[in-house]
Write a protein that holds these residues in place. Structure first.
Motif, PDB file in Angstrom:
ATOM      1  N   GLN A   1       0.846  -1.188   0.000  1.00  0.00           N
ATOM      2  CA  GLN A   1       0.000   0.000   0.000  1.00  0.00           C
ATOM      3  C   GLN A   1       0.875   1.228   0.000  1.00  0.00           C
ATOM      4  OE1 GLN A   1      -3.743   0.075   0.565  1.00  0.00           O
ATOM      5  NE2 GLN A   1      -3.244   2.076  -0.308  1.00  0.00           N
ATOM      6  N   THR A   2       0.499   2.245  -0.794  1.00  0.00           N
ATOM      7  CA  THR A   2       1.159   3.539  -0.653  1.00  0.00           C
ATOM      8  C   THR A   2       0.114   4.529  -0.162  1.00  0.00           C
ATOM      9  OG1 THR A   2       0.734   4.082  -2.978  1.00  0.00           O
ATOM     10  CG2 THR A   2       2.879   3.140  -2.446  1.00  0.00           C
TER      11      THR A   2
ATOM     12  N   ARG B   1     -10.177   1.779   3.873  1.00  0.00           N
ATOM     13  CA  ARG B   1      -8.989   1.032   3.461  1.00  0.00           C
ATOM     14  C   ARG B   1      -9.374  -0.417   3.142  1.00  0.00           C
ATOM     15  NH1 ARG B   1      -4.094   2.488   5.265  1.00  0.00           N
ATOM     16  NH2 ARG B   1      -5.039   4.555   5.197  1.00  0.00           N
TER      17      ARG B   1
ATOM     18  N   ASN C   1     -11.179  -0.547  -0.253  1.00  0.00           N
ATOM     19  CA  ASN C   1     -10.233  -0.428  -1.364  1.00  0.00           C
ATOM     20  C   ASN C   1      -9.443  -1.709  -1.539  1.00  0.00           C
ATOM     21  OD1 ASN C   1     -10.685   2.193  -2.410  1.00  0.00           O
ATOM     22  ND2 ASN C   1      -9.771   3.056  -0.577  1.00  0.00           N
TER      23      ASN C   1
ATOM     24  N   SER D   1     -11.582  -4.154  -3.260  1.00  0.00           N
ATOM     25  CA  SER D   1     -11.663  -3.840  -4.695  1.00  0.00           C
ATOM     26  C   SER D   1     -10.477  -4.429  -5.429  1.00  0.00           C
ATOM     27  CB  SER D   1     -11.715  -2.336  -4.924  1.00  0.00           C
ATOM     28  OG  SER D   1     -12.882  -1.791  -4.360  1.00  0.00           O
ATOM     29  N   ARG D   2      -9.304  -4.339  -4.785  1.00  0.00           N
ATOM     30  CA  ARG D   2      -8.105  -4.899  -5.419  1.00  0.00           C
ATOM     31  C   ARG D   2      -8.183  -6.421  -5.481  1.00  0.00           C
ATOM     32  NH1 ARG D   2      -3.648  -2.039  -1.807  1.00  0.00           N
ATOM     33  NH2 ARG D   2      -2.284  -3.481  -2.917  1.00  0.00           N
TER      34      ARG D   2
ATOM     35  N   LEU E   1     -10.785  -8.138  -5.937  1.00  0.00           N
ATOM     36  CA  LEU E   1     -11.702  -8.525  -7.015  1.00  0.00           C
ATOM     37  C   LEU E   1     -10.965  -8.800  -8.318  1.00  0.00           C
ATOM     38  CD1 LEU E   1     -14.728  -6.064  -6.632  1.00  0.00           C
ATOM     39  CD2 LEU E   1     -14.763  -8.551  -6.370  1.00  0.00           C
ATOM     40  N   ASP E   2      -9.704  -8.277  -8.406  1.00  0.00           N
ATOM     41  CA  ASP E   2      -8.903  -8.489  -9.613  1.00  0.00           C
ATOM     42  C   ASP E   2      -9.711  -8.096 -10.855  1.00  0.00           C
ATOM     43  OD1 ASP E   2      -7.286 -11.264 -11.311  1.00  0.00           O
ATOM     44  OD2 ASP E   2      -6.649  -9.175 -11.050  1.00  0.00           O
ATOM     45  N   LEU E   3     -10.264  -6.888 -10.789  1.00  0.00           N
ATOM     46  CA  LEU E   3     -11.158  -6.425 -11.848  1.00  0.00           C
ATOM     47  C   LEU E   3     -10.472  -6.336 -13.205  1.00  0.00           C
ATOM     48  CD1 LEU E   3     -13.032  -3.639  -9.873  1.00  0.00           C
ATOM     49  CD2 LEU E   3     -13.970  -5.833 -10.620  1.00  0.00           C
ATOM     50  N   TYR E   4      -9.167  -6.103 -13.201  1.00  0.00           N
ATOM     51  CA  TYR E   4      -8.480  -5.945 -14.490  1.00  0.00           C
ATOM     52  C   TYR E   4      -8.002  -7.275 -15.035  1.00  0.00           C
ATOM     53  CZ  TYR E   4      -8.198  -1.299 -12.317  1.00  0.00           C
ATOM     54  OH  TYR E   4      -8.471  -0.130 -11.664  1.00  0.00           O
ATOM     55  N   GLY E   5      -8.307  -8.360 -14.327  1.00  0.00           N
ATOM     56  CA  GLY E   5      -7.875  -9.665 -14.809  1.00  0.00           C
ATOM     57  C   GLY E   5      -8.636 -10.072 -16.048  1.00  0.00           C
ATOM     58  N   SER E   6      -8.089 -10.996 -16.803  1.00  0.00           N
ATOM     59  CA  SER E   6      -8.732 -11.425 -18.043  1.00  0.00           C
ATOM     60  C   SER E   6      -9.728 -12.544 -17.766  1.00  0.00           C
ATOM     61  CB  SER E   6      -7.667 -11.920 -19.019  1.00  0.00           C
ATOM     62  OG  SER E   6      -8.291 -12.512 -20.147  1.00  0.00           O
ATOM     63  N   PRO E   7     -10.863 -12.563 -18.485  1.00  0.00           N
ATOM     64  CA  PRO E   7     -11.804 -13.683 -18.342  1.00  0.00           C
ATOM     65  C   PRO E   7     -11.140 -15.019 -18.646  1.00  0.00           C
ATOM     66  CG  PRO E   7     -12.756 -11.941 -19.707  1.00  0.00           C
ATOM     67  CD  PRO E   7     -11.360 -11.536 -19.402  1.00  0.00           C
ATOM     68  N   ARG E   8     -10.060 -14.993 -19.444  1.00  0.00           N
ATOM     69  CA  ARG E   8      -9.392 -16.240 -19.796  1.00  0.00           C
ATOM     70  C   ARG E   8      -8.793 -16.937 -18.579  1.00  0.00           C
ATOM     71  NH1 ARG E   8      -8.848 -17.596 -24.842  1.00  0.00           N
ATOM     72  NH2 ARG E   8      -9.081 -16.083 -26.533  1.00  0.00           N
ATOM     73  N   GLU E   9      -8.497 -16.128 -17.541  1.00  0.00           N
ATOM     74  CA  GLU E   9      -7.859 -16.721 -16.375  1.00  0.00           C
ATOM     75  C   GLU E   9      -8.854 -17.319 -15.400  1.00  0.00           C
ATOM     76  OE1 GLU E   9      -5.718 -13.522 -14.714  1.00  0.00           O
ATOM     77  OE2 GLU E   9      -4.468 -13.223 -16.485  1.00  0.00           O
TER      78      GLU E   9
END
Lengths: 276, 375, 155
Positions: free
Chosen positions: C73-74, C137, C140, C143-144, C146-154
């Motif tokens: 965390q920053t 905190r 947030n 939210s991280r 959730l790995d929202l930016y992950g690809s459906p392929r994974e």
């Protein structure tokens, strides 16, 4: 008006650039006639013969009017994979551009806050470029971009340039801890929450996974930014792109026709409803 | 609206069919086939379902013999006119050549009820009224000759009156027929709605209608409004559904709904399609086809590795909310015409009018609960 | 000593009255500047102190064998660092390092605790203020996850 809006128009790949391990930017040039110029936020239906068609937002510079199209595609399925593997010289089919556009004019005289999550930076790049082209029309211009990891950011060379630009405030933040990264670690809402904004003079542009849109919009609403001053780009299953097939519905909206860009006041309740 | 009203005999109706065929129309009308009254191309007036009626109820449809020889004495069958205007499968293009613009023979629809006439107009707004009109649909409707039929015997599932679409046919017909069978014989009051309708009428044997005959026929149709088998509750349905997204009703109906999609297939206004791209093994020849789709399909709303609407509850909510509420937002009117087909062809007999009544009751109970809590 | 105005810039104190803010500012807060690279807290140490960050960036992390110090965390201007003094075992769970020069208000948490115990009318809103920070905190962090930016392929 196009007499055959369901027939793709051939475009040749003029340049192909790998952005990340699974995302590629293609610069496309028309083989015969060009489609109408796009507005930031619009999308095209990209077709790969023998595979199929998908909706992809245009990610290029809207001031470049030479008939070329730049699109950034992430490999998430059969069609997008085939598109990302198309080498220069290869031909793809294009229909569009379709949909509503980012309203940059609404931000004139305001501070712009652009929040991009993952591949969401692609549809937002035209907004940022559009704002930079008339920089004096706006107050602060803030870009917040989140990615899973440092190597997952799109447009890394351009981002480096933007970070060095004294007229831009750029915050990059990653979700997962990473070695060798000296920047921020946290969700995009964290640098967003730290911004000291004048809510009456702020216009926000958000693009990314839907939960990220909701969480980021919540932060802005808590700062008293009006829901109408928050623009979001939506995604739904697109097939025809022209409002006739019914797949892209989100409640009363046809995302291909009433979106993909809508103001948050219109969709806040819709996005909060499960399985709508 | 033209003034002439005429009376045709049963033989006159056959003449009308023959005249339309002679003029190059493909005449589509009701016929008995496979124990149902379906829509098919007529070779003559003899193909009409004389003396056939229907028994309908939730999840129930049976043809039965009538005691008379009426040809329009039946309510909505499993098919609607949309299959001829918006076909179940249609090729959009094939690679390597200019498309052959379809040149279908103009069609004449015989026996279009008020609900179905309204449905054709509704489809017209969806498919023809947007920024990218469906050219094929416009070609098919452009040359259409419509013979409407006023209903005097509403069916057990009909609710056109409470949807404001009938039983008197609204504008959009070339000819409107009202069938009368009584001591004075089997005849049809015929009213022209267009010049083409007048022209057709002039070509078949007829006699002018007496003023009383016109009034009598109109009264019979208007009286049907009071004898509808069903009724949509009299309230702002659009608003009710917009406020019912979290209603407990959805889980309940989902315990009955099979998500089979029958309702969307038989509904005369459901228009959703799916685009299918195919190519041969070499990849050289490609075709794009369009086929009917249903929001009940599990992958209708597929996005990012899964469907947005995967539960049955969410898919039922989508269908009924679109039909009765968000259709207004998208196209400026209701999507339902009150034909009752969805009730007949639902295997478990879900009744759209009863579901609206349930939603209204639950909504009021919820509101009362809040008032009690506040008070 | 810090000023009540400086404290008021942090929502942590928004439930306190003007008088209460002045009391805290006068008796339990002071300006502290950390040089780049300085350690604000060490994992495992007894937890004392809380820092309201005004300028600069702080990295919060832990030692993972084979990976070194992993920053999870920053934090930046407006953030509050250090809650472990509130709850047992009153030890820091992470190490916090100044990435840049950091200008902060350091709270004397021992004194803060005394003030809160002496006057619940001050203690309760302060506790709520800390809870709000921890909840944000946590949200947030989720939210991280959730790995929202992950690809459906994974998946």
């Amino acid at each position: 008006m196009n007499a055959e809006p369901m027939r793709p128009v051939p475009y040749r790949v003029a340049a192909r650039h790998s952005e990340t391990h699974d995302s590629v930017s293609l610069r496309l040039e028309p083989v015969e006639s060009a489609l109408p110029a796009f507005l930031p936020g619009q999308f095209t239906m990209l077709f790969k013969q023998g595979v199929g068609e998908v909706a992809i937002s245009v990610s290029g510079d809207p001031s470049i009017r030479d008939g070329s199209l730049t699109q950034t595609i992430r490999d998430v399925g059969a069609v997008s994979r085939a598109l990302t593997k198309t080498e220069p010289g290869g031909v793809v089919g294009v229909r569009g551009p379709f949909g509503t556009c980012w309203d940059l004019e609404a931000g004139a005289g305001h501070d712009l806050v652009i929040v991009a999550g993952g591949i969401g930076l692609a549809p937002l790049r035209p907004v940022l470029l559009g704002a930079l082209a008339r920089r004096s029309d706006f107050g602060r211009v803030v870009l917040i971009a989140g990615a899973r990891a440092p190597q997952e950011f799109l447009y890394r060379d351009q981002l480096a340039g933007w970070m060095a630009d004294p007229l831009l405030e750029v915050h990059l933040t990653i979700d997962l801890p990473a070695s060798g990264w000296d920047g921020q670690v946290g969700f995009v809402t964290e640098p967003l929450a730290r911004l000291d904004l004048d809510p009456a003079r702020t216009t926000a542009y958000l693009c990314g996974p839907e939960p990220m849109l909701r969480f980021a919009a919540d932060v802005l609403l808590r700062k008293q930014v009006g829901a109408r001053a928050i623009q979001v780009s939506l995604e739904r299953n697109m097939q025809c792109g022209i409002g006739l097939c019914g797949h892209c519905q989100l409640g009363p909206l046809l995302v291909c026709r009433d979106g993909p860009v809508v103001d948050y006041a219109r969709v806040r309740d819709l996005l909060a409803t499960r399985e709508l | 609206m033209t003034a002439s009203a005429a009376v045709l005999t049963r033989a006159g109706l056959d003449e009308l069919v023959a005249a339309l065929i002679a003029d190059g129309y493909r005449v589509i009308g009701p016929v008995v086939r496979d124990e149902a009254i379906v829509l098919a191309e007529l070779t003559s007036g003899a193909d009409l379902p004389s003396g056939w009626g229907v028994d309908t109820g939730p999840g129930h449809y049976r043809v039965r013999r009538r005691s008379d020889e009426a040809v329009f004495g039946h309510s909505a069958g499993p098919q609607s006119w949309k299959q001829f205007l918006h076909p179940p499968r249609r090729q959009l293009w094939a690679s390597g050549g200019e498309p052959e613009p379809e040149k279908p023979a103009p069609m004449a629809f015989l026996g279009v009820r008020a609900c179905d006439l309204a449905a054709i107009a509704t489809l017209g707004r969806v498919l023809g009224g947007g920024a990218h009109p469906d050219a094929s649909f416009l070609r098919r409707t452009g040359g259409l000759f419509v013979v409407a039929a006023g209903c005097t015997e509403p069916g057990g599932l009909c609710f056109c009156a409470s949807m404001g679409t009938g039983p008197r046919p609204g504008p959009g017909y070339d000819l409107a027929l009202t069938e009368r069978i009584d001591g004075e014989g089997h005849r049809f009051l015929a009213e022209a709605g267009t010049d083409e309708g007048e022209r057709m009428l002039a070509r078949v044997s007829h006699r002018p209608a007496a003023g009383g005959e016109v009034d009598e026929a109109h009264a019979a149709v208007d009286a049907a409004a009071a004898r509808m088998g069903r009724q949509m509750p009299d309230l702002d349905i659009r608003e009710l559904l917009a406020r019912s997204r979290e209603s407990p009703s959805w889980e309940e109906v989902a315990s009955r709904c099979l998500t089979c999609g029958n309702c969307t297939m038989v509904c005369p206004t459901c228009f959703c399609t799916t685009v299918e791209d195919s190519s041969d093994l070499t990849g050289e020849h490609a075709e794009r086809w369009q086929r009917w789709a249903s929001c009940f399909e599990l992958d209708f709303s597929y996005l990012h590795g899964g469907s947005v609407r995967s539960s049955g509850a969410s898919r039922y909510r989508q269908w009924i909310t679109h039909k009765l509420s968000t259709w207004h937002d998208q196209f400026g009117q209701s999507g339902c015409v009150g034909c009752g087909r969805c009730i007949a062809w639902c295997p478990v007999g879900i009744d759209i009018t009863a579901e609206v009544a349930t939603l209204a009751r639950l909504h009021d109970e919820g509101a009362e609960g809040e008032e009690r809590a506040d008070g | 000593m810090a000023s009540a105005e400086q404290l008021a810039a942090f929502p942590l104190f928004s439930g306190l009255t003007q008088a209460q803010q002045e009391l805290v500012a006068g008796s339990a807060a002071r300006d502290v500047v950390f040089a780049a690279g300085a350690t604000l807290m060490g994992e495992g140490d007894a937890a004392a102190g809380c820092w309201l960050i005004r300028l600069g960036q702080v990295a919060v992390g832990t030692q993972v064998p084979g990976r070194g110090l992993v920053v999870v965390q920053t934090l930046g201007p407006g953030d509050v660092l250090g809650w472990s003094w509130l709850v047992p075992p009153h030890r820091w769970h992470y190490t916090a390092t100044a990435k840049t020069e950091v200008s902060s208000i350091e709270l004397d948490t021992g004194q803060l605790r005394s003030l809160a115990e002496a006057d619940p009318a001050l203690g309760f809103p302060l506790a709520l203020g800390f809870i709000e920070i921890v909840v944000a905190r946590l949200q947030n962090t989720r939210s991280r996850l959730l790995d929202l930016y992950g690809s459906p392929r994974e998946r």
